[in-house]
Design a protein around this motif. Structure first.
Motif, PDB file in Angstrom:
ATOM      1  N   ILE B 132       0.751  -1.148  -0.063  1.00 41.32           N
ATOM      2  CA  ILE B 132       0.028  -0.072   0.010  1.00 41.32           C
ATOM      3  C   ILE B 132       0.886   1.170  -0.017  1.00 41.32           C
ATOM      4  O   ILE B 132       0.453   2.324  -0.679  1.00 41.32           O
ATOM      5  CB  ILE B 132      -1.144  -0.052   1.130  1.00 41.32           C
ATOM      6  N   GLY B 133       2.001   1.220   0.800  1.00 43.44           N
ATOM      7  CA  GLY B 133       3.014   2.254   0.774  1.00 43.44           C
ATOM      8  C   GLY B 133       3.344   2.514  -0.809  1.00 43.44           C
ATOM      9  O   GLY B 133       3.415   3.912  -1.227  1.00 43.44           O
ATOM     10  N   TRP B 134       3.776   1.383  -1.444  1.00 45.96           N
ATOM     11  CA  TRP B 134       4.213   1.677  -2.803  1.00 45.96           C
ATOM     12  C   TRP B 134       3.119   2.127  -3.666  1.00 45.96           C
ATOM     13  O   TRP B 134       3.338   3.057  -4.746  1.00 45.96           O
ATOM     14  CB  TRP B 134       4.511   0.289  -3.414  1.00 45.96           C
ATOM     15  N   ALA B 135       1.738   1.606  -3.421  1.00 47.08           N
ATOM     16  CA  ALA B 135       0.723   2.345  -4.244  1.00 47.08           C
ATOM     17  C   ALA B 135       0.604   3.890  -3.869  1.00 47.08           C
ATOM     18  O   ALA B 135      -0.080   4.408  -4.825  1.00 47.08           O
ATOM     19  CB  ALA B 135      -0.619   1.313  -3.851  1.00 47.08           C
ATOM     20  N   THR B 136       1.024   4.392  -3.018  1.00 47.70           N
ATOM     21  CA  THR B 136       0.868   5.811  -2.965  1.00 47.70           C
ATOM     22  C   THR B 136       1.609   6.574  -3.839  1.00 47.70           C
ATOM     23  O   THR B 136       1.430   7.776  -4.017  1.00 47.70           O
ATOM     24  CB  THR B 136       0.964   6.182  -1.549  1.00 47.70           C
ATOM     25  N   ILE B 137       2.560   5.881  -4.299  1.00 51.79           N
ATOM     26  CA  ILE B 137       3.622   6.616  -5.192  1.00 51.79           C
ATOM     27  C   ILE B 137       2.902   6.925  -6.442  1.00 51.79           C
ATOM     28  O   ILE B 137       3.012   8.264  -6.726  1.00 51.79           O
ATOM     29  CB  ILE B 137       4.918   5.647  -5.507  1.00 51.79           C
ATOM     30  N   PRO B 138       2.264   6.160  -7.082  1.00 52.59           N
ATOM     31  CA  PRO B 138       1.492   6.507  -8.441  1.00 52.59           C
ATOM     32  C   PRO B 138       0.468   7.542  -7.802  1.00 52.59           C
ATOM     33  O   PRO B 138       0.207   8.439  -8.740  1.00 52.59           O
ATOM     34  CB  PRO B 138       1.026   5.285  -8.996  1.00 52.59           C
ATOM     35  N   ALA B 139      -0.309   7.361  -7.122  1.00 50.05           N
ATOM     36  CA  ALA B 139      -1.179   8.300  -6.582  1.00 50.05           C
ATOM     37  C   ALA B 139      -0.643   9.673  -6.311  1.00 50.05           C
ATOM     38  O   ALA B 139      -1.136  10.957  -6.757  1.00 50.05           O
ATOM     39  CB  ALA B 139      -1.639   7.828  -5.231  1.00 50.05           C
ATOM     40  N   ALA B 140       0.587   9.810  -5.622  1.00 46.11           N
ATOM     41  CA  ALA B 140       1.279  11.066  -5.453  1.00 46.11           C
ATOM     42  C   ALA B 140       1.675  11.684  -6.741  1.00 46.11           C
ATOM     43  O   ALA B 140       1.399  12.991  -6.999  1.00 46.11           O
ATOM     44  CB  ALA B 140       2.440  10.933  -4.285  1.00 46.11           C
ATOM     45  N   LEU B 141       2.095  10.944  -7.522  1.00 46.24           N
ATOM     46  CA  LEU B 141       2.556  11.628  -8.916  1.00 46.24           C
ATOM     47  C   LEU B 141       1.575  11.974  -9.762  1.00 46.24           C
ATOM     48  O   LEU B 141       1.494  13.132 -10.475  1.00 46.24           O
ATOM     49  CB  LEU B 141       3.397  10.413  -9.615  1.00 46.24           C
ATOM     50  N   LEU B 142       0.360  11.271  -9.892  1.00 42.74           N
ATOM     51  CA  LEU B 142      -0.743  11.709 -10.606  1.00 42.74           C
ATOM     52  C   LEU B 142      -1.371  13.015  -9.948  1.00 42.74           C
ATOM     53  O   LEU B 142      -1.609  13.903 -10.618  1.00 42.74           O
ATOM     54  CB  LEU B 142      -1.798  10.747 -10.360  1.00 42.74           C
ATOM     55  N   LEU B 143      -1.338  13.153  -8.537  1.00 47.45           N
ATOM     56  CA  LEU B 143      -1.790  14.415  -7.906  1.00 47.45           C
ATOM     57  C   LEU B 143      -0.808  15.465  -8.074  1.00 47.45           C
ATOM     58  O   LEU B 143      -1.235  16.606  -8.436  1.00 47.45           O
ATOM     59  CB  LEU B 143      -2.130  14.213  -6.405  1.00 47.45           C
ATOM     60  N   LEU B 144       0.237  15.211  -8.296  1.00 42.91           N
ATOM     61  CA  LEU B 144       1.600  16.108  -8.282  1.00 42.91           C
ATOM     62  C   LEU B 144       1.438  16.733  -9.902  1.00 42.91           C
ATOM     63  O   LEU B 144       1.534  17.911 -10.165  1.00 42.91           O
ATOM     64  CB  LEU B 144       3.097  15.786  -8.222  1.00 42.91           C
ATOM     65  N   ALA B 145       1.371  15.731 -10.991  1.00 37.61           N
ATOM     66  CA  ALA B 145       1.097  16.142 -12.145  1.00 37.61           C
ATOM     67  C   ALA B 145      -0.051  16.927 -12.619  1.00 37.61           C
ATOM     68  O   ALA B 145       0.081  17.847 -13.373  1.00 37.61           O
ATOM     69  CB  ALA B 145       0.984  14.927 -13.270  1.00 37.61           C
TER      70      ALA B 145
END
Lengths: 436, 254
Positions: B132-145
């Protein structure tokens, strides 16, 4: 004041590139040389901030020559409107409170323009002191109304001395014409004369805002060059004033566009007013993009109809984000945007519309888009929150006094805010002005 | 005449899209139990939003679904009745009485989880899998983009966590990563000035470091407690940033 030229290159490495691009298309190629198009009729559409109470100086059916004073404000004799074109007055209606309802001039034969007495002002500029003759000339020729005084965005009082004047030599509104195009030929000399006149009117610096291209004028005493970025809203006077010289009630700052400075120079040099204004006619509702020199207050239907796409179109005086549908070119506008009707709001279902109208407005979320729409200069969300709750004191402390409605147009566009921040800012400014 | 797209619901839908990889990973781990908790949270949150829409004309927001997901993931393991009570308290007193998402000081998820945590201290806290920690990385990248996530908050928190952890990511557990991206960096409740955002992120990081060193409890409770305190101080941090900005401006422009 000694010679000072301050350069600021905001665009080094693109690090301070602030602003947004509005996605609006216009047919290519973009024209680079203007064509002259004098429309058969010309009207007057003044912004609501002018609040002109009219005293006509001509009658219906009178013949006027271009540049001749035709209207005067009853309470402020320094506010004068001149004839946009030589011809006959075919419409002159005055409504309640002596506010102008309509003024239409039919273009007649090309006549010599009205000649003003510019000699005294020229003598004063050459050797004398003070600025009385210059003020009298600008007020008599209607160029005084081209100044906009901040805070509050009104026409300045006849004897007011600004703390600074911002000359906008850049325009970043979507599809706007490059203001450098007005500087060809003799205008290059007139702009220097006009800037010298502004230096004389002003007790502080004259800021010339231009883009990163070559210098518009060589270094002049009292003129500070400020570089602005290419993205909207950095080319708006409000954000430049906010950044370099914030306006306060006891420290008014004026702004004027560079084309009007050229007009001041032309008035001083030739004693007559320019006959045309450079206007960009663009937008997705056209078959070709145009760059025209037309008279002030030109008939927008005539400018557009031969070049519009088939079907219904909407003609805006001004840009797509801050323009308004109008028959005549607005007093301060230098661009016309034509949208096809598919860009206008689609018909809503009545139930959906009723639910939306009944519901409370949604708040604005602090995204990067909102930050960029305010130029990234200010604590933007704090200002927007102060405006939405009507906290005038906080808005004033966050710099609202340097801004006008047009500066909030990009935020309104980006967030589709309702109620619009432009209206909230105007209401707030009106309250601050009334409570002074 | 033209209107842009960055209204509240666009932001809420982007948040929802970013939450999808996290939700999928979590459901993969938890199976039917997790699914039913999520369903219950979404239904209860949706009911309260619907009630406020009908009674107070407050338009509902898709961000409520993200809050429901975080509640289902991080709330302590209590019985269904307590769970419903906690969600109701979180949605009503954390968000809806303030005027809905975007007008509240706290995220409803933070309020609900803290309510359940302090109200039922004997309940066990969930332990999130590393995926789940790893899955927050694409989430954060999407929100940053999309510019939805305030990058200064994220950067401030990461700087503190990495420095305090001795250049390792030991402090950044799955629960902390999830709370950081969806609770602390929630654009509606995070600080809104540049300096305020740096301070907000750094405060969250510092609180995590402090709690990890001196509080013997589950990682989820540490993460949400730090998020609660950081969100509560966000308006103060903004006020400090604006006072500083005004002092600098007065000095520069007179």
């Amino acid at each position: 004041m000694g010679p000072e030229v301050v350069r600021e290159d905001c665009a080094i490495l693109g690090l301070r590139k602030r602003g947004l691009t509005v996605p609006i298309r216009t047919p290519l190629p973009l024209p680079t040389t203007p064509e002259t198009h004098i429309t058969a009729e010309a009207g007057l559409s003044l912004g609501p901030q002018m609040d002109l109470r009219v005293e006509p100086l001509v009658q219906l059916d009178d013949m006027v020559v271009q540049g001749q004073p035709i209207l005067r404000d009853r309470r402020r004799p320094e506010c004068i409107v001149t004839a946009p074109v030589s011809g006959r007055i075919i419409g002159l209606e005055i409504g309640a409170g002596r506010r102008l309802t309509s003024l239409v001039v039919a273009t007649g034969d090309r006549l010599e323009p009205h000649i003003y007495d510019a000699q005294q002002a020229r003598d004063e500029m050459a050797g004398g002191s003070g600025s009385d003759a210059l003020r009298a000339l600008l007020q008599g020729a209607g160029l005084w109304m081209r100044f906009r005084s901040r805070p509050f965005g009104r026409v300045p009082a006849a004897v007011a001395r600004p703390a600074a004047i911002f000359v906008m030599g850049a325009d970043t509104r979507p599809l706007a014409a490059d203001p450098r195009l007005v500087l060809d030929g003799e205008a290059g000399d007139w702009v220097k004369l006009g800037l010298a006149a502004l230096v004389r009117l002003c007790s502080g610096p004259v800021h010339l805002c231009q883009n990163s291209g070559p210098d518009i004028v060589p270094s002049m005493a009292g003129v500070t060059v400020s570089r602005v970025g290419d993205l909207h809203p950095s080319g708006l006077a409000g954000f430049q004033i906010y950044r370099h010289y914030p306006a306060e009630p006891d420290r008014p700052v004026w702004d004027i566009s560079i084309e009007d400075v050229v007009a001041i120079g032309e008035l001083l040099a030739t004693a007559s007013l320019p006959a045309t204004r450079l206007v960009s006619v663009a937008g997705p509702g056209l078959r070709e993009t145009r760059l025209v020199r037309c008279q002030p207050g030109a008939d927008l239907r005539e400018l557009c109809y031969k070049h519009s796409k088939p079907g219904q179109t909407v003609i805006l005086s001004g840009s797509v984000i801050d323009g308004a549908p109008s028959r005549w070119l607005g007093y301060h506008d230098r661009q016309v945007t034509v949208l096809d009707s598919s860009n206008s709001r689609p018909q809503q279902h009545w139930l959906d519309a009723a639910l939306r109208r009944a519901s409370r407005p949604e708040p604005i979320i602090a995204t990067a888009a909102v930050e960029q729409a305010l130029g990234g200069l200010m604590p933007g969300m704090a200002l927007l929150r102060a405006l939405s709750v009507g906290d005038d004191e906080a808005a004033q402390e966050l710099g609202a006094l340097s801004l006008l409605e047009e500066d909030m147009a990009l935020v309104d566009y980006v967030t589709a805010a309702s109620p619009r921040f432009s209206d909230l800012l105007r209401a707030s400014l009106d309250r601050i002005e009334a409570n002074r | 005449m033209m209107r842009g797209i960055w209204n509240r619901e666009t932001v809420a839908l982007i948040l929802l899209a970013a939450a999808l990889p996290v939700a999928a990973t979590w459901l993969w781990e938890e199976g039917v139990t997790g699914g039913s908790r999520l369903l219950l949270a979404v239904i209860v949150g949706g009911l309260w939003q619907g009630l406020f829409t009908a009674l107070r004309a407050q338009p509902p927001s898709a961000a409520g679904a993200v809050s429901a997901l975080i509640i289902a993931m991080l709330a302590p393991q209590v019985g269904p009745l307590q769970f419903v009570l906690g969600i109701s308290f979180g949605f009503v007193f954390g968000e809806l009485v303030f005027g809905g998402w975007g007008r509240s000081v706290l995220s409803p998820a933070v309020v609900a989880i803290m309510f359940l945590g302090f109200g039922f201290p004997s309940a066990a806290w969930p332990v999130l899998a590393i995926q789940i920690g790893w899955a927050t990385i694409p989430a954060a990248l999407l929100l940053l983009a999309f510019g939805v996530l305030p990058w200064r908050v994220l950067a401030g928190a990461l700087v503190v966590l990495v420095l305090a952890g001795g250049f390792s990511l030991d402090l950044l557990t799955s629960a902390v990563a999830l709370a950081l991206v969806f609770l602390v960096c929630d654009p509606a409740t995070a600080a809104s000035t540049s300096l305020g955002r740096w301070l907000h992120g750094a405060l969250f990081g510092s609180l995590i470091v402090l709690f990890a060193a001196s509080w013997d409890t589950a990682s989820a409770q540490i993460a949400v407690s730090a998020a609660l305190l950081a969100s509560l101080s966000a308006p103060l941090l903004d006020e400090i940033a604006i006072a500083l900005w005004r002092a600098v401006r007065r000095h520069r422009h007179g």
